[in-house]
Design an enzyme around this catalytic site. Structure first.
Site, mmCIF file in Angstrom:
data_model
loop_
_atom_site.group_PDB
_atom_site.id
_atom_site.type_symbol
_atom_site.label_atom_id
_atom_site.label_comp_id
_atom_site.label_asym_id
_atom_site.label_seq_id
_atom_site.Cartn_x
_atom_site.Cartn_y
_atom_site.Cartn_z
ATOM 1 N N HIS A 156 -9.876 0.236 -0.465
ATOM 2 C CA HIS A 156 -8.906 -0.304 -1.431
ATOM 3 C C HIS A 156 -9.620 -1.238 -2.400
ATOM 4 O O HIS A 156 -9.715 -2.441 -2.189
ATOM 5 C CB HIS A 156 -7.786 -1.050 -0.702
ATOM 6 C CG HIS A 156 -6.580 -1.311 -1.565
ATOM 7 N ND1 HIS A 156 -5.363 -0.722 -1.341
ATOM 8 C CD2 HIS A 156 -6.406 -2.099 -2.656
ATOM 9 C CE1 HIS A 156 -4.495 -1.137 -2.255
ATOM 10 N NE2 HIS A 156 -5.108 -1.982 -3.061
ATOM 11 N N HIS A 208 -9.971 -1.714 -6.718
ATOM 12 C CA HIS A 208 -9.534 -1.292 -8.052
ATOM 13 C C HIS A 208 -10.687 -1.400 -9.043
ATOM 14 O O HIS A 208 -11.294 -2.469 -9.173
ATOM 15 C CB HIS A 208 -8.372 -2.156 -8.526
ATOM 16 C CG HIS A 208 -7.087 -1.900 -7.809
ATOM 17 N ND1 HIS A 208 -6.137 -1.039 -8.279
ATOM 18 C CD2 HIS A 208 -6.603 -2.394 -6.635
ATOM 19 C CE1 HIS A 208 -5.109 -1.007 -7.439
ATOM 20 N NE2 HIS A 208 -5.370 -1.825 -6.430
ATOM 21 N N ASP A 262 -10.618 -1.460 -12.331
ATOM 22 C CA ASP A 262 -10.372 -2.433 -13.393
ATOM 23 C C ASP A 262 -10.219 -3.850 -12.865
ATOM 24 O O ASP A 262 -10.012 -4.783 -13.648
ATOM 25 C CB ASP A 262 -9.155 -2.031 -14.240
ATOM 26 C CG ASP A 262 -7.928 -1.716 -13.404
ATOM 27 O OD1 ASP A 262 -8.027 -1.731 -12.169
ATOM 28 O OD2 ASP A 262 -6.861 -1.457 -13.989
ATOM 29 N N GLY A 320 0.997 -1.168 -9.278
ATOM 30 C CA GLY A 320 1.808 -1.931 -10.202
ATOM 31 C C GLY A 320 2.924 -2.680 -9.493
ATOM 32 O O GLY A 320 2.920 -2.807 -8.265
ATOM 33 N N HIS A 341 0.618 1.700 -2.375
ATOM 34 C CA HIS A 341 0.819 0.261 -2.279
ATOM 35 C C HIS A 341 2.224 0.003 -1.700
ATOM 36 O O HIS A 341 3.219 0.514 -2.213
ATOM 37 C CB HIS A 341 0.746 -0.387 -3.662
ATOM 38 C CG HIS A 341 -0.638 -0.604 -4.169
ATOM 39 N ND1 HIS A 341 -1.436 0.427 -4.603
ATOM 40 C CD2 HIS A 341 -1.358 -1.750 -4.332
ATOM 41 C CE1 HIS A 341 -2.604 -0.076 -5.014
ATOM 42 N NE2 HIS A 341 -2.580 -1.384 -4.862
ATOM 43 N N GLU A 393 3.382 -5.508 0.030
ATOM 44 C CA GLU A 393 2.618 -6.591 -0.594
ATOM 45 C C GLU A 393 3.585 -7.524 -1.315
ATOM 46 O O GLU A 393 3.715 -8.695 -0.949
ATOM 47 C CB GLU A 393 1.593 -6.025 -1.569
ATOM 48 C CG GLU A 393 0.763 -7.098 -2.273
ATOM 49 C CD GLU A 393 -0.107 -6.527 -3.383
ATOM 50 O OE1 GLU A 393 -1.045 -7.232 -3.797
ATOM 51 O OE2 GLU A 393 0.172 -5.409 -3.857
#
Length: 379
Positions: A27, A29, A31, A205, A232, A235
């Site tokens: 996991h 990202h 960016d 997102g 996701h 969270e």
């Protein structure tokens, strides 16, 4: 919460005190893993306005603004990292640097995720954007292997929960997974994936208010074609979001999942039993979870983080940085915090790396090869 200090150039790499524990990262990202100095250089190329052009100060700016206690505010920092990665050349560069940083973090295998739809404002197509990241990842893998090391790196493509492009992204994933089938490079480790290939789908997102079930058409397409999905959940929303990811999304892994036991502290409920007994991997990111307030139910420190309870009560826990830049972290830094702040042993850290290897979206033969390398290094 312990604050990390970002460094100029690369994001936080090895702490140096763990010994030979190689890792598998599920996991991460893209960016959220840019080097501050690279952001400055890319911003100059495209005229993107940054809060500061000093790499050290910029790295600190990302950490400070991510420490909001809110996932929604945390996500606003990505306006700068996506803002400077709207060309093929920029995506290739950051993907290659990502692999080099991952190798410095002792990763044997990494599955880096990103949302192509957030990188098409300057004329790139989704396909060209994915090609660029694949090329950069492949260059990074080649450089690591040329220097005598080993790493494998693949892509997970994200659609955004609050947008309406999930069906298109799911089709893109399906097309790429089909194209990569049977293309293992000559001389590679048995089952090793093609460098930079696409292996799975994710929804990222804002979580609360944007359920997985809103994207049923995309998820049905992937399930019908046996394409892996990690989502996701758990969270910024509670256990019902995890249930939604498993039922509507048929997720094989859960991104974060740290709120699973929020209403079930003894882990005896049906959802907890399902996740534990089916060995559904939880992609836990402790430092990020502290920043976004995901574990506020338990406290505000690594010692309070439910990862320890989850691991010690039999859940398939894995460990990842989520966003190296925003949290000034790495897999090895997360491991060192579990040792220093939560009393973990090296054996426990080895066990969760084995969990990650077995949950990776790669062929079983390569999973076993990764496990063997981890066990050998930690013997």
């Amino acid at each position: 919460m312990r604050q990390a200090t970002p460094t100029e150039g690369s994001v936080r790499a090895m702490d140096g005190a763990l010994g030979p524990i190689p890792a598998v990262c599920l996991h991460d990202h893209l960016d959220g893993a840019l080097r501050p100095a690279t952001i400055v250089a890319l911003a100059q190329d495209v005229g993107h306005q940054l809060p500061t052009t000093d790499p050290v100060a910029l790295g600190q700016w990302f950490v400070d603004n991510a420490n909001s206690g809110s996932l929604e505010r945390y996500l606003t920092t990505f306006a700068h990292t996506t803002g400077v990665t709207q060309t093929a050349a920029a995506l290739e560069r950051v993907a290659e640097e990502y692999v080099l940083d991952a190798a410095a973090d002792r990763l044997l295998h990494t599955e880096v995720r990103w949302a192509p739809e957030q990188h098409v404002t300057r004329g790139l197509t989704l396909e060209r954007a994915v090609d660029a990241v694949q090329k950069g990842l492949a260059r990074g893998v080649a450089a690591v292997k040329a220097s005598g090391g080993h790493i494998s790196a693949v892509q997970i493509l994200c659609a955004m929960r609050h947008l309406n492009n999930s069906r298109e992204i799911a089709q893109l994933v399906l097309d790429r997974v089909r194209a990569a089938a049977g293309t293992t490079p000559l001389g590679a480790v048995v089952g090793e994936p093609e460098p930079g290939s696409v292996v799975a789908f994710d929804l990222a997102g804002p979580e609360k208010g944007f359920p997985v079930s809103d994207h049923r058409e995309a998820l049905d397409l992937l399930a019908q074609n046996l394409v892996p999905v990690t989502l996701h959940a758990g969270e910024a929303d509670g256990p019902e979001s995890i249930r939604d990811a498993l039922v509507a999304g048929r997720a094989l892994r859960i991104g974060h999942g740290v709120r699973l036991l929020e209403n079930d502290p003894d882990a005896t409920g049906a959802l907890s039993r399902w996740v534990r007994d089916r060995r559904i991997a939880l992609e836990v990111c402790p430092c990020s979870n502290l920043q976004t307030g995901a574990i506020s139910h338990w406290g505000d420190s690594i010692k309070d983080h439910p990862i320890t309870q989850l691991h010690r009560t039999g859940f398939t826990v894995t460990l990842s940085p989520d966003n190296r830049l925003m949290s000034a972290t790495s897999v090895s830094h997360e491991m060192s915090l579990l040792i220093s702040d939560a009393g973990w042993s090296n054996r426990e850290l080895t066990d969760i790396q084995l969990n990650a290897a077995r949950a990776a979206f790669v062929p079983r033969a390569y999973q076993e090869w990764l496990c063997e390398r981890i066990e050998e290094a930690c013997a």
